[in-house]
Write a protein that holds these residues in place. Structure first.
Motif, short mmCIF file in Angstrom:
data_model
loop_
_atom_site.label_atom_id
_atom_site.label_comp_id
_atom_site.label_asym_id
_atom_site.label_seq_id
_atom_site.Cartn_x
_atom_site.Cartn_y
_atom_site.Cartn_z
N PHE A 116 7.59 1.73 17.98
CA PHE A 116 6.98 3.00 17.58
C PHE A 116 7.84 3.71 16.54
O PHE A 116 7.31 4.29 15.58
CB PHE A 116 6.75 3.89 18.79
N ARG A 117 9.16 3.66 16.70
CA ARG A 117 10.05 4.28 15.71
C ARG A 117 9.89 3.60 14.36
O ARG A 117 9.86 4.26 13.31
CB ARG A 117 11.50 4.20 16.17
N ALA A 118 9.80 2.26 14.36
CA ALA A 118 9.67 1.51 13.12
C ALA A 118 8.38 1.84 12.38
O ALA A 118 8.29 1.70 11.15
CB ALA A 118 9.72 0.01 13.42
N LEU A 119 7.39 2.32 13.13
CA LEU A 119 6.10 2.65 12.53
C LEU A 119 5.98 4.14 12.19
O LEU A 119 4.90 4.60 11.81
CB LEU A 119 4.96 2.23 13.47
N GLY A 120 7.07 4.88 12.35
CA GLY A 120 7.08 6.26 11.89
C GLY A 120 6.95 7.32 12.95
O GLY A 120 6.89 8.52 12.63
N ALA A 121 6.88 6.94 14.23
CA ALA A 121 6.76 7.95 15.29
C ALA A 121 8.10 8.63 15.54
O ALA A 121 9.14 7.98 15.57
CB ALA A 121 6.27 7.29 16.58
N ARG A 122 8.07 9.95 15.72
CA ARG A 122 9.26 10.74 16.02
C ARG A 122 8.83 11.97 16.84
O ARG A 122 7.84 12.60 16.49
CB ARG A 122 9.95 11.24 14.74
N PRO A 123 9.56 12.36 17.88
CA PRO A 123 10.61 11.58 18.54
C PRO A 123 10.02 10.57 19.51
O PRO A 123 8.85 10.67 19.88
CB PRO A 123 11.39 12.67 19.29
N SER A 180 -0.41 -6.11 17.94
CA SER A 180 -0.64 -4.79 17.33
C SER A 180 0.50 -4.42 16.39
O SER A 180 0.27 -3.88 15.30
CB SER A 180 -0.78 -3.72 18.41
N PHE A 181 1.73 -4.73 16.79
CA PHE A 181 2.88 -4.38 15.95
C PHE A 181 2.83 -5.12 14.62
O PHE A 181 3.05 -4.52 13.55
CB PHE A 181 4.18 -4.72 16.69
N LYS A 182 2.51 -6.40 14.65
CA LYS A 182 2.41 -7.18 13.40
C LYS A 182 1.30 -6.63 12.51
O LYS A 182 1.43 -6.57 11.29
CB LYS A 182 2.16 -8.64 13.73
N SER A 183 0.19 -6.24 13.16
CA SER A 183 -0.93 -5.69 12.39
C SER A 183 -0.55 -4.37 11.72
O SER A 183 -0.83 -4.15 10.54
CB SER A 183 -2.14 -5.49 13.32
N TRP A 184 0.12 -3.48 12.48
CA TRP A 184 0.52 -2.20 11.90
C TRP A 184 1.58 -2.38 10.81
O TRP A 184 1.60 -1.63 9.83
CB TRP A 184 1.06 -1.27 12.98
N GLN A 185 2.46 -3.36 10.97
CA GLN A 185 3.50 -3.59 9.95
C GLN A 185 2.89 -3.93 8.59
O GLN A 185 3.45 -3.61 7.55
CB GLN A 185 4.43 -4.72 10.40
N LYS A 186 1.73 -4.60 8.62
CA LYS A 186 1.05 -4.94 7.37
C LYS A 186 0.44 -3.70 6.72
O LYS A 186 0.08 -3.73 5.54
CB LYS A 186 -0.04 -5.97 7.64
N ARG A 187 0.30 -2.65 7.50
CA ARG A 187 -0.29 -1.40 7.01
C ARG A 187 0.66 -0.25 7.34
O ARG A 187 0.27 0.76 7.91
CB ARG A 187 -1.65 -1.17 7.68
N ILE A 188 1.91 -0.42 6.96
CA ILE A 188 2.97 0.48 7.40
C ILE A 188 2.71 1.92 6.97
O ILE A 188 2.96 2.87 7.73
CB ILE A 188 4.35 0.01 6.89
N MET A 248 0.85 -1.20 0.00
CA MET A 248 0.00 0.00 0.00
C MET A 248 0.88 1.24 0.00
O MET A 248 1.79 1.38 0.81
CB MET A 248 -0.90 0.02 1.24
N SER A 249 0.64 2.16 -0.93
CA SER A 249 1.44 3.37 -1.03
C SER A 249 0.98 4.39 0.01
O SER A 249 -0.10 4.27 0.60
CB SER A 249 1.31 3.97 -2.43
N GLU A 250 1.82 5.41 0.18
CA GLU A 250 1.47 6.48 1.12
C GLU A 250 0.20 7.20 0.67
O GLU A 250 -0.66 7.55 1.48
CB GLU A 250 2.63 7.47 1.21
#
Length: 437
Positions: free
Chosen positions: A197-204, A165-173, A1-3
């Motif tokens: 959270f960092r892997a899913l785009g959260a900063r900082p 939850s992490f596995k679910s979000w990874q499928k919808r990165i 899925m694209s951005e």
């Protein structure tokens, strides 16, 4: 899925929610009939209120249920001490009652609005929060997007990301990144949570430890405690607390296995959801066990097998009646429940192996010798038998758990440091406003 598609999907979610909004009344009414909503305050779920917004800066703090409410209570206390108004939202009737007991009229309590644009917009239009603080794993897309659209900083505190939850979000990165980029800061419970959270785009992202470690031990009615201790006398006891479906039967089978080895054994069973108590009582009585139900103030007699803790807000009472506690939601693949309260009250802790949601806390307790994981009911019976038979081993576990909790403290201070860049401007704003008046 694209951005691009991810953002389109989130917009579609918002539109679908707005279209469904007129139809949710029946659902909220149904929840009210089940005791899951306060019928007098249903309108708050639509973002409506009869409470006025206070003058000056307002911080919105959201805690979904009892566990999250307990965790953020010291944080809310710290914010209130700075002179900032707090609107605290919760999602359950029991957590609302807890908020009233612990914080009273020092805060404005509201039920959290449904994650639908009309409800969220109405809530934000009225309260106009200067900062939103969300506890643990409350990721509501419409709320996050609406806060982002209004440029209201949103900070996730005590952040937790379960394996599932992490596995679910990874499928919808791309969806995760489109949502989490709206968070101004994530304060995670552990290094592993932080990395997720960092892997899913959260900063900082920073790491504070678990806020639940910095709460006081659960309170107790001393009069009730004294009365129950008198009824129990010198009988050996153990407890199965925060249990879920199937675990109460396992606890009853452990009792049946051990009562001949430990004459007078009293087992204390505290279901996570007391509304299951009638069905549980029938099931346990069908096994030939005699129950004393706490909700009915039944006395514990010499032939009582099980004290059924079917009340809300008395965990501190039940844990003080024993030195051994099995913590539930852990014999099935469900993630476990919080072991910190038993550890604070000098209890030797047992649990199943499925404790992913509290991995860091269990890891530290196990490493210290304060907790042990069991495979099944037979292994649980063996562990309870061993601890009942060996006072030295039992007390060693109890002391180790309490010491581990002490070493884990400090999350509140680290969380307040992370929040300082967001709260300090509000304090300056409030001072300038007061000076102008």
């Amino acid at each position: 899925m694209s951005e691009r598609w991810a953002r389109t999907l989130l917009r579609t979610y918002g539109i679908a929610g707005a279209m469904a909004f007129p139809l949710v009344g029946a659902y909220v009414t149904w929840r009210s009939t089940k005791g899951k909503e306060d019928p007098r305050r249903k309108r708050e779920r639509y973002g409506k209120t009869n409470r006025a917004r206070p003058e000056g800066p307002v911080i919105w703090v959201h805690a979904a249920s009892i566990g999250e409410t307990l965790a953020v209570t010291p944080l809310v206390d710290a914010i209130l001490s700075l002179g900032v108004h707090v609107v605290l939202t919760t999602g359950t009737v029991t957590s609302a009652k807890l908020a009233e007991e612990r914080l009273g009229d020092r805060i404005i309590h509201q039920y959290v609005p449904l994650d639908l644009k009309p409800a969220v917009s109405r809530f934000l239009d009225h309260w106009r929060p200067d900062l939103a603080i969300i506890a643990e794993s409350e990721i509501w897309p419409m709320t996050i997007m609406e806060l982002g659209r209004r440029r209201i900083p949103e900070v996730l505190v005590n952040g937790r990301m379960s394996d599932r939850s992490f596995k679910s979000w990874q499928k919808r990165i791309h969806v995760a990144e489109a949502l989490f980029e709206n968070l101004a800061h994530v304060v995670a419970q552990s290094e592993e949570d932080g990395e997720r959270f960092r892997a899913l785009g959260a900063r900082p992202v920073t790491v504070s430890g678990n806020l639940k470690v910095d709460v006081d031990p659960p309170p107790v009615d001393e009069k009730a405690l004294s009365a129950l201790r008198k009824q129990i006398g010198r009988r050996p006891t153990w407890a199965a607390v925060s249990t879920h479906d199937g675990e109460e039967r396992v606890a009853a089978e452990v009792h049946a296995t051990l009562r001949n080895r430990h004459p007078g054994l009293l087992s204390i069973i505290v279901p996570r959801h007391p509304d299951r108590a009638d069905a549980l009582a029938a099931e346990l009585e069908a096994m030939g066990l005699k129950l004393a139900r706490r909700s009915r103030n039944a006395k514990i007699t010499p032939d009582t097998d099980i004290l059924l803790g079917d009340t809300v807000g008395e965990m501190g009472l039940f844990l003080r009646l024993t030195e051994i506690a099995f913590v539930g939601r852990s014999l099935e693949a469900q993630g476990g429940q919080n072991p910190l309260e038993p550890a604070m009250l000098d209890t030797a802790i047992l649990a199943g192996r499925n404790v992913q949601n509290f991995r860091d806390a269990y890891q530290r307790l196990i490493e210290s010798g304060g907790a042990k994981l069991v495979r099944d009911g037979d292994m649980l019976a063996g562990a309870v038998n061993y601890l009942l038979s060996n006072e030295t081993a039992r007390h060693t576990m109890m002391e180790a758990g309490a010491q581990a909790v002490e070493e884990m403290r400090g999350a509140l201070e680290r969380t307040m440091i992370a929040l300082e860049p967001f709260i300090q401007p509000l304090l300056v704003k409030a001072r300038l406003r007061n000076a102008g008046e």
